[in-house]
Scaffold this motif. Structure first.
Motif, PDB file in Angstrom:
ATOM      1  N   SER A 143       0.808  -1.235   0.000  1.00 51.18           N
ATOM      2  CA  SER A 143       0.000   0.000   0.000  1.00 51.18           C
ATOM      3  C   SER A 143       0.838   1.281   0.000  1.00 51.18           C
ATOM      4  O   SER A 143       0.472   2.276   0.629  1.00 51.18           O
ATOM      5  N   VAL A 144       1.946   1.279  -0.729  1.00 48.89           N
ATOM      6  CA  VAL A 144       2.718   2.513  -0.887  1.00 48.89           C
ATOM      7  C   VAL A 144       2.020   3.396  -1.925  1.00 48.89           C
ATOM      8  O   VAL A 144       1.301   2.913  -2.787  1.00 48.89           O
ATOM      9  N   ARG A 145       2.233   4.699  -1.818  1.00 45.42           N
ATOM     10  CA  ARG A 145       1.581   5.632  -2.741  1.00 45.42           C
ATOM     11  C   ARG A 145       2.490   6.044  -3.890  1.00 45.42           C
ATOM     12  O   ARG A 145       2.019   6.241  -5.010  1.00 45.42           O
ATOM     13  N   ARG A 146       3.787   6.194  -3.610  1.00 45.84           N
ATOM     14  CA  ARG A 146       4.722   6.585  -4.651  1.00 45.84           C
ATOM     15  C   ARG A 146       5.920   5.628  -4.646  1.00 45.84           C
ATOM     16  O   ARG A 146       6.271   5.049  -3.611  1.00 45.84           O
ATOM     17  N   VAL A 147       6.519   5.491  -5.826  1.00 46.25           N
ATOM     18  CA  VAL A 147       7.609   4.542  -5.980  1.00 46.25           C
ATOM     19  C   VAL A 147       8.725   5.156  -6.821  1.00 46.25           C
ATOM     20  O   VAL A 147       8.521   6.150  -7.529  1.00 46.25           O
ATOM     21  N   LEU A 148       9.888   4.556  -6.720  1.00 46.46           N
ATOM     22  CA  LEU A 148      10.947   4.823  -7.684  1.00 46.46           C
ATOM     23  C   LEU A 148      10.824   3.760  -8.766  1.00 46.46           C
ATOM     24  O   LEU A 148      10.830   2.557  -8.470  1.00 46.46           O
ATOM     25  N   ALA A 149      10.701   4.194 -10.013  1.00 47.88           N
ATOM     26  CA  ALA A 149      10.574   3.265 -11.133  1.00 47.88           C
ATOM     27  C   ALA A 149      11.866   3.269 -11.950  1.00 47.88           C
ATOM     28  O   ALA A 149      12.373   4.338 -12.315  1.00 47.88           O
ATOM     29  N   ARG A 150      12.367   2.088 -12.225  1.00 44.91           N
ATOM     30  CA  ARG A 150      13.565   1.921 -13.061  1.00 44.91           C
ATOM     31  C   ARG A 150      13.169   1.117 -14.291  1.00 44.91           C
ATOM     32  O   ARG A 150      12.894  -0.091 -14.183  1.00 44.91           O
ATOM     33  N   ARG A 151      13.132   1.761 -15.469  1.00 43.66           N
ATOM     34  CA  ARG A 151      12.755   1.094 -16.710  1.00 43.66           C
ATOM     35  C   ARG A 151      14.003   0.893 -17.573  1.00 43.66           C
ATOM     36  O   ARG A 151      14.804   1.788 -17.742  1.00 43.66           O
ATOM     37  N   ARG A 152      14.135  -0.307 -18.126  1.00 39.24           N
ATOM     38  CA  ARG A 152      15.290  -0.574 -18.973  1.00 39.24           C
ATOM     39  C   ARG A 152      14.967  -1.701 -19.948  1.00 39.24           C
ATOM     40  O   ARG A 152      14.075  -2.515 -19.708  1.00 39.24           O
ATOM     41  N   ARG A 153      15.715  -1.701 -21.047  1.00 34.09           N
ATOM     42  CA  ARG A 153      15.600  -2.760 -22.045  1.00 34.09           C
ATOM     43  C   ARG A 153      16.922  -3.515 -22.091  1.00 34.09           C
ATOM     44  O   ARG A 153      18.001  -2.925 -22.022  1.00 34.09           O
ATOM     45  N   TYR A 154      16.827  -4.840 -22.195  1.00 32.33           N
ATOM     46  CA  TYR A 154      18.012  -5.693 -22.229  1.00 32.33           C
ATOM     47  C   TYR A 154      18.224  -6.229 -23.643  1.00 32.33           C
ATOM     48  O   TYR A 154      17.279  -6.667 -24.307  1.00 32.33           O
ATOM     49  N   LEU A 155      19.478  -6.207 -24.082  1.00 36.55           N
ATOM     50  CA  LEU A 155      19.849  -6.720 -25.385  1.00 36.55           C
ATOM     51  C   LEU A 155      20.895  -7.813 -25.237  1.00 36.55           C
ATOM     52  O   LEU A 155      21.755  -7.756 -24.345  1.00 36.55           O
ATOM     53  N   LEU A 156      20.810  -8.800 -26.100  1.00 41.39           N
ATOM     54  CA  LEU A 156      21.813  -9.852 -26.165  1.00 41.39           C
ATOM     55  C   LEU A 156      22.379  -9.853 -27.573  1.00 41.39           C
ATOM     56  O   LEU A 156      21.643 -10.060 -28.547  1.00 41.39           O
ATOM     57  N   ASP A 157      23.670  -9.566 -27.693  1.00 40.94           N
ATOM     58  CA  ASP A 157      24.324  -9.457 -29.002  1.00 40.94           C
ATOM     59  C   ASP A 157      23.587  -8.472 -29.906  1.00 40.94           C
ATOM     60  O   ASP A 157      23.414  -8.704 -31.109  1.00 40.94           O
ATOM     61  N   GLY A 158      23.111  -7.385 -29.304  1.00 43.36           N
ATOM     62  CA  GLY A 158      22.452  -6.335 -30.064  1.00 43.36           C
ATOM     63  C   GLY A 158      20.978  -6.543 -30.310  1.00 43.36           C
ATOM     64  O   GLY A 158      20.301  -5.645 -30.828  1.00 43.36           O
ATOM     65  N   ARG A 159      20.445  -7.689 -29.909  1.00 44.98           N
ATOM     66  CA  ARG A 159      19.023  -7.967 -30.142  1.00 44.98           C
ATOM     67  C   ARG A 159      18.229  -7.738 -28.855  1.00 44.98           C
ATOM     68  O   ARG A 159      18.577  -8.291 -27.806  1.00 44.98           O
ATOM     69  N   PRO A 160      17.165  -6.948 -28.887  1.00 39.28           N
ATOM     70  CA  PRO A 160      16.330  -6.783 -27.690  1.00 39.28           C
ATOM     71  C   PRO A 160      15.662  -8.102 -27.316  1.00 39.28           C
ATOM     72  O   PRO A 160      15.036  -8.746 -28.164  1.00 39.28           O
ATOM     73  N   VAL A 161      15.804  -8.511 -26.057  1.00 38.14           N
ATOM     74  CA  VAL A 161      15.206  -9.767 -25.621  1.00 38.14           C
ATOM     75  C   VAL A 161      14.208  -9.589 -24.480  1.00 38.14           C
ATOM     76  O   VAL A 161      13.371 -10.461 -24.242  1.00 38.14           O
ATOM     77  N   GLU A 162      14.306  -8.462 -23.750  1.00 39.09           N
ATOM     78  CA  GLU A 162      13.318  -8.205 -22.700  1.00 39.09           C
ATOM     79  C   GLU A 162      13.366  -6.741 -22.298  1.00 39.09           C
ATOM     80  O   GLU A 162      14.352  -6.045 -22.538  1.00 39.09           O
ATOM     81  N   PHE A 163      12.268  -6.274 -21.713  1.00 40.57           N
ATOM     82  CA  PHE A 163      12.294  -4.980 -21.046  1.00 40.57           C
ATOM     83  C   PHE A 163      11.578  -5.124 -19.715  1.00 40.57           C
ATOM     84  O   PHE A 163      10.676  -5.957 -19.562  1.00 40.57           O
TER      85      PHE A 163
END
Length: 263
Positions: A143-163
């Motif tokens: 039940s927290v009201r505010r958060v710190l959000a960290r958004r990032r995309r992961y690449l393997l050998d230059g290919r995006p595989v997850e975010f």
């Protein structure tokens, strides 16, 4: 049979069958892929070769390719042909990926997995900011009201595989290295433990689904490739939820591996 096609790889179609001819062709190509007659990354016979081999129209062959693309077995490269899609390169071993020894070695879970796959890991599209928690994230974090959000995309050998997006309570993360673009060796879990939140266990919810248009663009997904949507909550030794990570992975990039107790 076309002389450019190796003998015995593909059979004939049965025009008297109730199963449509383009589906029969797709069945034969699928079986050849499954048996390793067409290997990962290998080009399938061309439209012209299959037209000659089966005595069908180009549209029939294209419909067969569309079925295999929809199943995620092949992908088309404009002007080059249709190729067998590589198998998932990353093995995600749930029982090991968050082991403390990795953090002590200064490695995040993704780096450990990328190393095991023999690939080069990268992180891009990084965004770190404070924001209002959604109802779901608020509930998961107590039940927290505010958060710190960290958004990032992961690449393997230059290919995006997850975010992924990590959400952390502000009373823990604000003013710490967790709020910096680079949280340091071992990632945010190492920093949480340094702040006194010794990690105790994780809970994960996993489902597979088809991607949204934005997810297709972000992960550069080919037609027919689903995503794995995983939500993980990290708990410290006091039982407090200290992070929720919402992750979307390209399903053709991962094998999810688990070890389960027998009792």
């Amino acid at each position: 049979m076309s002389p450019s096609l190796p003998s015995g790889i593909l059979g004939d179609v049965d025009p008297t069958s109730d199963r449509a001819v383009f589906r029969q062709i797709a069945d034969q190509l699928r079986e050849a892929i499954d048996r390793g007659r067409f290997r990962e990354g290998e080009k399938l016979p061309s439209e012209a070769e299959l037209v000659e081999h089966y005595g069908v129209s180009r549209m029939t062959v294209r419909n067969s390719f569309s079925i295999l693309q929809g199943e995620g077995l092949v992908h088309a490269e404009h002007g080059k042909g249709v190729f067998v899609r590589p198998r998932p390169p990353v093995r995600r071993l749930a029982s090991d990926r968050f082991a403390r020894r990795h953090r002590e070695q200064g490695k995040s879970a993704f780096i450990v997995e990328a190393d095991a796959a023999g690939g080069h890991p990268q992180v891009d599209s990084l965004e770190v900011k404070e924001e209002k928690a959604s109802p779901d994230i608020s509930t998961r974090l107590g039940s927290v009201r505010r958060v710190l959000a960290r958004r990032r995309r992961y690449l393997l050998d230059g290919r995006p595989v997850e975010f992924a997006t990590s959400y952390l309570p502000l009373d823990i993360a604000r003013g710490t290295q967790i709020a910096e673009p680079n949280p340091g060796p071992g990632g945010i879990y190492a920093r949480l433990e340094e702040l006194g939140h010794r990690l105790d266990h994780f809970e994960e919810e996993i489902r597979a689904r088809m991607p949204s248009p934005d997810e297709v663009k972000t992960l550069r997904l080919a037609s027919g490739v689903p995503v794995i949507h995983l939500i993980r909550t990290a708990f410290d030794a006091e039982g407090r939820p200290v992070e929720v990570c919402d992750t979307v992975m390209a399903a053709d990039a991962y094998v999810l591996s688990y070890q389960l107790p027998a009792t």
